[in-house]
Design an enzyme around this catalytic site. Structure first.
Site, short mmCIF file in Angstrom:
data_model
loop_
_atom_site.label_atom_id
_atom_site.label_comp_id
_atom_site.label_asym_id
_atom_site.label_seq_id
_atom_site.Cartn_x
_atom_site.Cartn_y
_atom_site.Cartn_z
N SER A 1 1.55 45.20 30.14
CA SER A 1 2.23 46.03 31.14
C SER A 1 3.41 45.26 31.73
O SER A 1 4.31 44.86 31.00
CB SER A 1 1.24 46.50 32.19
OG SER A 1 1.77 47.52 32.99
N GLN A 2 3.41 44.99 33.05
CA GLN A 2 4.48 44.17 33.60
C GLN A 2 4.55 42.83 32.87
O GLN A 2 5.65 42.32 32.58
CB GLN A 2 4.24 43.92 35.09
CG GLN A 2 5.25 42.95 35.72
CD GLN A 2 4.91 42.62 37.16
OE1 GLN A 2 5.58 43.07 38.09
NE2 GLN A 2 3.87 41.82 37.37
N ASP B 1 -0.71 56.50 26.92
CA ASP B 1 -0.29 55.73 28.09
C ASP B 1 0.62 56.57 28.97
O ASP B 1 1.75 56.90 28.58
CB ASP B 1 0.42 54.46 27.63
CG ASP B 1 0.60 53.44 28.74
OD1 ASP B 1 0.60 53.83 29.92
OD2 ASP B 1 0.73 52.25 28.41
N HIS C 1 -3.39 53.23 29.21
CA HIS C 1 -3.03 52.01 29.92
C HIS C 1 -4.33 51.35 30.39
O HIS C 1 -4.73 51.48 31.55
CB HIS C 1 -2.12 52.36 31.10
CG HIS C 1 -1.22 51.25 31.52
ND1 HIS C 1 -0.10 50.90 30.82
CD2 HIS C 1 -1.29 50.38 32.56
CE1 HIS C 1 0.51 49.89 31.40
NE2 HIS C 1 -0.21 49.55 32.47
#
Length: 321
Positions: free
Chosen positions: A185-186, A274, A303
């Site tokens: 993710s990030q 996602d 996600h």
């Protein structure tokens, strides 16, 4: 399951135009040159009372470019290590997370690697954020300094993450020709940014990377922190008079633009359900990757944790690092 984005056949051909401004590279060269003048001031403290006895664990603090102390866990296999003998992997965490716990890195140390996991400033860990932002933002970090790339939150974050590579390169035992970066993710977006802005990583392993193809992400997401950008417009610019200025800023931090500069061999994971990092935004980054690349596609996942992909990354590292 119903599609949450374009059909796969369209995603496989989705190559949106890059949004990098003409001075994209010059902007980042200036930023890196400035931060290189700031001493790392790393402190490394051995953790002596941890129940894990097969690894050495160090509590690390180093300085961001503005003096913000960035905290991390650094682990190595137990024992003495010859200079330059250990390949090393750097982990970046997801949005609002933290550096985790030392045992999260145990599998890398058991493979014979050094591993380093770092906080993102001001988020869920112990690292503060000393930066100042010239205008208000919506709750969260996505819109801090949104109207100017020089003051945008992720400028300092990306530089902090490059300095994590500086730290591992400063260690006598690490082999600086064998560096990998990864995250989900990030953290995946940060791995792309580091590999795009720094030539030292040999491998990059982003998992459903965030911070990619911003305009599409804001339009398409239905969960997660991209809503902060919509909320910023609702609060500060309901007529969207500053929309182009905001997206111009974001273009300097877009993983799609970073991907076009990545020379590291890359393994990317994308999930088709996602709703936080829409598949089209991840495919946009993947298709623009400049180096050798492999894709692991998980059609029925969103996600969420992908423990089986952790093994895929270990095999990728074993083969190429």
């Amino acid at each position: 399951m119903p599609n949450v984005d374009y059909p796969l056949s369209q995603l496989e051909q989705y190559v949106p135009e890059l949004t990098a401004e003409p001075d994209f590279d010059a902007f980042w060269e200036r930023a890196k040159a400035a931060v290189n003048k700031v001493p790392l001031h790393a402190t490394v403290k051995l953790v002596e009372d941890h129940p894990l006895k097969s690894i050495l664990i160090y509590d690390v603090v180093y300085h961001g470019s503005d003096g913000t102390p960035i905290h991390g866990w650094y682990v190595t296999p137990q024992g003495e290590h010859a200079p330059g003998s250990l390949p090393v992997i750097v982990k970046y965490h997801g949005y609002s997370g933290d550096r985790g716990r030392p045992h999260d890195l145990l599998h890398w140390a058991s493979m014979g690697l050094a591993a380093f996991a770092v906080d993102v400033r001001g988020q869920g860990g112990v690292s503060p954020d000393f930066a100042q932002y010239p205008q208000g933002g919506s709750p969260g970090w996505m819109t801090l300094g949104l109207l100017d790339p020089e003051t945008y939150y992720y400028k300092q974050v990306y530089l902090d993450c490059i300095r994590a590579v500086d730290f591992v390169c400063s260690r006598e035992e690490t082999d600086t020709s064998r560096i990998a970066v990864y995250g989900g993710s990030q953290g995946g977006g940060l791995a792309l940014a580091v590999a795009g802005l720094d030539s030292r990583p040999k491998l990059s392993m982003p998992v459903y990377p965030y911070l990619c193809h911003f305009r599409r992400a804001v339009e398409q997401h239905s969960t997660g922190p991209y809503v902060e950008i919509k909320n910023w417009f609702r609060r500060f610019d309901p007529a969207h008079r500053q929309e182009e200025q905001a997206y111009r800023t974001l273009s300097y931090f877009d993983g799609m633009n970073m991907a076009a500069r990545v020379k590291a061999r890359t393994l990317m994971a994308i999930t088709l359900q996602d709703t936080t990092c829409p598949p089209s935004t991840c495919f946009a980054a993947y298709h623009h990757l400049a180096g050798e690349k492999e894709l692991k596609l998980y059609p029925d996942y969103g996600h969420e944790a992908l423990p089986f992909h952790e093994e895929a990354m270990m095999r990728f590292v074993e083969q190429y690092l």
